[in-house]
Design an enzyme around this catalytic site. Structure first.
Site, short mmCIF file in Angstrom:
data_model
loop_
_atom_site.label_atom_id
_atom_site.label_comp_id
_atom_site.label_asym_id
_atom_site.label_seq_id
_atom_site.Cartn_x
_atom_site.Cartn_y
_atom_site.Cartn_z
N CYS A 1 -12.58 7.45 12.78
CA CYS A 1 -13.13 8.09 11.71
C CYS A 1 -14.47 7.50 11.05
CB CYS A 1 -11.97 8.27 10.66
SG CYS A 1 -11.40 6.81 9.98
N ASP B 1 2.10 -0.10 10.66
CA ASP B 1 1.14 -0.06 9.38
C ASP B 1 1.37 -1.53 8.61
OD1 ASP B 1 -0.60 2.24 8.09
OD2 ASP B 1 -0.45 0.55 6.91
N ARG C 1 -1.71 16.28 15.00
CA ARG C 1 -0.47 15.74 14.97
C ARG C 1 0.42 17.07 15.47
NH1 ARG C 1 -1.76 13.36 9.39
NH2 ARG C 1 -1.83 15.39 8.23
N ASP D 1 -4.83 5.38 15.28
CA ASP D 1 -5.74 6.04 14.18
C ASP D 1 -6.36 5.18 13.17
OD1 ASP D 1 -6.84 8.03 12.87
OD2 ASP D 1 -5.03 8.73 11.65
N PHE E 1 -1.06 2.22 13.06
CA PHE E 1 -1.80 2.77 11.61
C PHE E 1 -1.10 4.11 11.11
CE2 PHE E 1 -4.63 0.64 14.82
CZ PHE E 1 -5.17 -0.56 13.83
N1 SAH Z 1 -2.77 8.27 10.98
C1 SAH Z 1 -2.43 8.20 9.47
C2 SAH Z 1 -3.69 7.77 8.65
C3 SAH Z 1 -4.32 6.52 9.12
S1 SAH Z 1 -5.04 5.75 7.93
C4 SAH Z 1 -2.21 9.67 9.10
O1 SAH Z 1 -2.13 10.66 9.92
O2 SAH Z 1 -1.76 9.89 8.01
C5 SAH Z 1 -5.26 3.97 8.39
C6 SAH Z 1 -3.99 3.21 8.29
O3 SAH Z 1 -4.40 2.08 8.69
C7 SAH Z 1 -3.63 2.47 6.69
O4 SAH Z 1 -2.44 3.06 6.29
C8 SAH Z 1 -3.75 1.02 6.40
O5 SAH Z 1 -2.84 0.53 5.69
C9 SAH Z 1 -3.67 0.85 8.06
N2 SAH Z 1 -4.03 -0.31 8.39
C10 SAH Z 1 -5.35 -0.92 8.27
N3 SAH Z 1 -5.63 -1.99 9.09
C11 SAH Z 1 -4.52 -2.37 9.65
C12 SAH Z 1 -4.17 -3.31 10.63
N4 SAH Z 1 -5.06 -4.19 11.13
N5 SAH Z 1 -2.82 -3.09 11.15
C13 SAH Z 1 -2.11 -2.03 10.73
N6 SAH Z 1 -2.35 -1.13 9.86
C14 SAH Z 1 -3.54 -0.90 9.44
#
Ligand code: SAH
Length: 420
Positions: free
Chosen positions: A364, A277, A239, A324, A255
């Site tokens: 991940c 998200d 980040r 992500d 995401f």
């Molecule tokens: N980048 C974030 C962590 C991402 S975790 C950080 O730095 O904190 C993954 C996220 O993807 C979750 O919040 C989940 O709700 C979301 N997610 C899962 N499938 C998804 C989709 N198809 N479209 C959008 N969001 C999604």
């Protein structure tokens, strides 16, 4: 501690043996243990011990040489998870666990903690030679995830070790509550046999809203309702890199969860940031984080949508896109489908990135290794007919250490791509 939890812990049978039960390996199957890989798979076992699920057992080679000690698991393909490699009998008492926790803390104190950051991972399972447990620290609150039965059985000693560090507020998450299938833990510990521990505060309840600072930025944390332990600490350094590149840019954070990348992009002077998200709860926390740092008028828009759909439909060309997603490959069998998911996602991003723009793309999934991920992104770049260069290869920070003998622990992979 709440009564249900107290009752549950009281019911756990402490292991009473003076001498630990012995598991003997098949001839020639000691090699990976001699290389300090901490897992014994069921196919390598010659003689099973008489022991209960979660008991500590001693592992010997076929010539009865002692190789080490680990947690026995009757329900997983990983029959033993070793936490100690040694050639002689040893005593594993409370002080043994306390020392492990202290060592983990010393590492963070030396390499991670500073005045700008008060949230970090204290225990990272195999990365801290302590399989089956994750502990994240958020300011004054520790959040524990117990992933195997073995940890339950030594739990009072672990709790004692955490309290010796002066941690006053400790919350225990359950597997279900942690949404394990959607995050990285599954890949850190595949095919684990889960515990049944009830969730709850192990100490007094932390009543106030909980905030952390990370690189001098503020984030609200909901340890009870949040995904995983409440925040994705593993992206801290990545980040910060985004922050350095964000000045004057239009950024898409796909995401976005609690908006970690979005807050850093704005701190770096981004012209506009879109956070996408699928979870409305996550979007609400993301907005709260933006307001905490920049007030109500930040150039930020949050969108609750599926990122695949959003990327396909958006008419914007972004200067920077962050991808992500959650772990697509939850186990070895789903790797093929996962790679298709990563390819599609990256391909759509290549179509929506402005000339000269940057894509921060991550996986991940522990089951998708660095080389495979790079090949998949290569395929997406080729299909999009874009000229692409790798500027950075990213990973997880020092508080998520990788035991060199356990490459499965390196789950977070990222590429920063410059797209012509
Ligand atoms: N980048 C974030 C962590 C991402 S975790 C950080 O730095 O904190 C993954 C996220 O993807 C979750 O919040 C989940 O709700 C979301 N997610 C899962 N499938 C998804 C989709 N198809 N479209 C959008 N969001 C999604």
């Amino acid at each position: 501690m709440n009564d249900i939890l107290k009752e549950y812990l009281a019911k756990q049978q402490p292991q009473t043996q003076e001498n630990y039960p012995i598991l003997v390996l098949k001839t020639g199957r000691e090699r990976s243990l001699l290389n300090r890989h901490p897992w014994v798979f069921s196919g390598a076992v010659k003689d099973l011990p008489t022991a209960e699920n979660g008991d500590i057992i001693q592992v010997q080679d076929s010539k009865k040489n002692i190789l080490g000690y680990g947690f026995f698991d009757t329900k997983s393909q990983i029959t033993v998870r070793l936490f100690e490699f040694c050639a002689q009998n040893i005593r594993i008492d409370d002080a043994y666990w306390h020392k492990k926790i202290k060592n983990a803390y010393e590492l963070r104190k030396k390499y991670v903690l500073n005045l700008a950051t008060n949230a970090y991972r204290l225990l990272h399972a195999e990365g801290d030679f302590l399989p089956g447990i994750i502990v994240d620290i958020y300011n004054k609150v520790a959040v524990i995830q117990v992933l195997i039965k073995g940890i339950e059985k030594v739990f009072p000693a672990i709790l004692g070790g955490l309290q010796q560090l002066g941690l006053e507020y400790i919350y225990l998450k359950t597997k279900e509550n942690a949404k394990i299938s959607e995050d990285t833990l599954q890949t850190v510990l595949p095919t684990q046999s889960p515990t049944q521990m009830p969730k709850g505060w192990l100490t007094d309840v932390f009543e106030k809203p909980l905030n952390i600072i990370e690189n001098n930025l503020k984030f609200p944390i909901d340890v009870v309702k949040g995904q995983k332990t409440g925040f994705f600490l593993d992206q801290r350094e990545n980040r910060l890199l985004l922050q350095h590149y964000s000045k004057g840019k239009n950024v898409l954070n796909a995401f976005s969860y609690t908006g970690g990348f979005s807050v850093y992009a704005l701190a770096g002077g981004a012209k506009s940031v879109h956070s996408v998200d699928i979870s409305k709860d996550a979007i609400a926390v993301c907005e709260q984080a933006i307001t905490m740092n920049f007030g109500k008028n930040a150039p930020h828009t949050s969108i609750s949508a599926d990122c695949f759909d959003f990327l396909k439909k958006t008419e914007e060309l972004y200067d920077i896109i962050v991808l992500d997603p959650p772990a697509f490959a939850k186990n070895a069998k789903s790797v093929h489908n996962a790679t298709r998911g990563y390819k599609e996602l990256n391909l759509t991003a290549f179509k929506k990135i402005a000339p000269g723009g940057l894509i921060f793309t991550f996986s991940c999934s522990g089951n998708v290794d660095r080389d495979l991920f790079r090949k998949v992104v290569f395929g997406a770049a080729a299909d999009a007919h874009r000229q692409v260069r790798i500027l950075h290869q990213l990973s997880q920070p020092a508080d998520h250490p990788v035991n060199i003998y356990h490459p499965e622990g390196e789950y977070l992979k990222g590429l920063v791509l410059q797209v012509e």
